[in-house]
Scaffold this motif. Structure first.
Motif, mmCIF file in Angstrom:
data_model
loop_
_atom_site.group_PDB
_atom_site.id
_atom_site.type_symbol
_atom_site.label_atom_id
_atom_site.label_comp_id
_atom_site.label_asym_id
_atom_site.label_seq_id
_atom_site.Cartn_x
_atom_site.Cartn_y
_atom_site.Cartn_z
ATOM 1 N N LYS A 213 0.818 -1.209 0.000
ATOM 2 C CA LYS A 213 0.000 0.000 0.000
ATOM 3 C C LYS A 213 0.856 1.265 0.000
ATOM 4 O O LYS A 213 0.461 2.286 -0.549
ATOM 5 C CB LYS A 213 -0.914 0.020 1.233
ATOM 6 N N ARG A 214 2.011 1.172 0.618
ATOM 7 C CA ARG A 214 2.890 2.344 0.742
ATOM 8 C C ARG A 214 4.245 2.070 0.119
ATOM 9 O O ARG A 214 4.684 0.923 0.031
ATOM 10 C CB ARG A 214 3.073 2.728 2.219
ATOM 11 N N ARG B 241 -3.274 -7.615 -3.906
ATOM 12 C CA ARG B 241 -4.308 -8.285 -3.117
ATOM 13 C C ARG B 241 -4.390 -9.761 -3.509
ATOM 14 O O ARG B 241 -4.668 -10.082 -4.656
ATOM 15 C CB ARG B 241 -5.659 -7.596 -3.315
ATOM 16 N N TRP C 169 -2.127 -1.775 -5.368
ATOM 17 C CA TRP C 169 -1.958 -2.655 -4.220
ATOM 18 C C TRP C 169 -1.955 -4.113 -4.689
ATOM 19 O O TRP C 169 -2.599 -4.462 -5.685
ATOM 20 C CB TRP C 169 -3.077 -2.466 -3.206
ATOM 21 N N VAL D 12 1.104 6.863 0.061
ATOM 22 C CA VAL D 12 0.152 5.795 -0.241
ATOM 23 C C VAL D 12 0.012 5.652 -1.749
ATOM 24 O O VAL D 12 -0.237 6.625 -2.460
ATOM 25 C CB VAL D 12 -1.224 6.087 0.394
ATOM 26 N N GLU E 39 -4.911 2.587 -5.128
ATOM 27 C CA GLU E 39 -5.436 1.285 -4.724
ATOM 28 C C GLU E 39 -5.279 0.235 -5.822
ATOM 29 O O GLU E 39 -5.118 -0.952 -5.538
ATOM 30 C CB GLU E 39 -6.903 1.409 -4.319
#
Length: 363
Positions: free
Chosen positions: A272-273, A293, A291, A285, A288
């Motif tokens: 995320k970061r 997942r 990211w 950040v 999204e």
């Protein structure tokens, strides 16, 4: 160059080893073998130097050379400013630092201005002997090579971590409350029975209509350790900037973070970061979409259905009245048919009688 042969230099031995160098000591040893080897080499070099007296040994074990924000290095600088140290001895330039610009600033400007003698043994450099034409070219060039090496290591580490994340391996040093790393594989998660039951209770209380603040108060009343205190009690060296009191208590913010974390339905979300590069440590950040997942990566603590319902509840206005412990049945559900604004319950007194009304609440 004229030298004062009677001058005695008070030296600080400086040794450093970063995690990237791959020779970090285990928890059973105070320092790595490489640190000991650096000390031995420097002391052997200085044993016949009558004009140098060692006054301190500064050790940064596990600190990157990409910047100079290191505790032992800063302590050495403070000794220099106070006049305790006027000579710095290192194994080589890479142990001093791998940042091209700042390394040059210290060696070329700051140390000469403060009258500090600088010795890099393996690079055959001693500032007291003066610079020849070769030093003018070689020393900055070596610093540049060390900087490039640090950049190359950073790229390799980032790439390796990205591969691990995509394979569903947990690469964070600390895991979410309710889970722990397996003993056989530090990249895999398993349920922590004690903390896991607390997480399940938090979701149950939310599904029963309790607010985040009420849940936090209930946990504090029961004496259940907050995530921070639980990690500390488990022997973890976890640190946080959110601690405000001597003992960190449950708060509505902590409860909400747990309720929103999809790790509890078995999804592992990482990356995320990030930082702009190996020299800038300030994180930001990522979008999204970037990211990583991995769904159903580990055993869940709550069902998908319960998690989805909780997310809907979190998006509603489910505040309780001051004299009530649970929310009203239609809180966050009843809305204006025209504009969609949420409706709130109000009590009006007409002719001495109290009448409950629904009125529109505009934000």
């Amino acid at each position: 160059m004229y030298q004062n042969i009677n001058k005695i230099y008070h030296a600080a031995i400086y040794v450093r080893l970063s995690k990237e160098d791959g020779d970090i000591s285990s928890s059973a040893k105070l320092e790595s073998n490489s640190i000991s080897n650096q000390k031995a080499l420097i002391l052997d070099f200085l044993k016949d130097k009558k004009d140098i007296e060692v006054v301190s040994v500064r050790v940064d074990d596990g600190y990157s050379g990409s910047n100079f924000d290191r505790p032992a290095f800063q302590a050495m600088l403070e000794d220099i400013r106070r006049g305790i140290v006027d000579c710095v001895v290192v194994k080589d330039l890479s142990r001093f630092g791998r940042e091209y610009i700042d390394s040059g600033k210290y060696i070329e400007r700051l140390f000469p201005a403060l009258g500090v003698r600088f010795i890099a043994i393996n690079d055959n450099y001693d500032s007291l002997k003066g610079k020849n034409q070769a030093d003018e070219i070689i020393i900055p060039f070596k610093n540049l090579i060390n900087d490039a090496y640090c950049r190359d290591i950073s790229i390799k580490i980032r790439s390796n971590l990205e591969i691990k994340r995509k394979k569903g391996e947990c690469v964070t040093p600390f895991v979410a409350f309710g889970y722990r790393k397996t003993k056989t594989d530090k990249h895999k998660l398993e349920i922590d029975p004690s903390a896991g039951s607390v997480v399940q209770d938090i979701f149950k209380m939310k599904l029963q209509g309790m607010s985040q603040d009420a849940i936090a108060n209930r946990l504090n009343e029961l004496g259940i350790l907050s995530p921070f205190e639980y990690k500390i009690s488990s022997g973890s060296h976890y640190e946080t900037g959110f601690r405000q009191k001597e003992q960190a208590l449950w708060s509505s913010v902590t409860v909400r973070r747990i309720l929103e974390n999809e790790v509890y339905i078995g999804n592992l979300v990482q990356g995320k970061r990030t930082t702009p590069n190996h020299k800038v440590k300030q994180t930001y950040v990522k979008p999204e979409d970037d990211w990583i997942r991995i769904e159903k990566n580990h055993e869940p603590l709550v069902s998908d259905r319960d998690f989805e319902i909780v997310q809907r509840l979190l998006g509603m206005d489910t505040r309780t009245s001051p004299d009530q412990k649970q929310v009203y049945l239609l809180s966050g559900i009843a809305v204006c048919a025209d504009c969609g604004a949420p409706m709130t319950r109000k009590v009006s007194t007409v002719a001495g009688k109290k009448i409950c009304l629904l009125s529109m609440f505009r934000k």
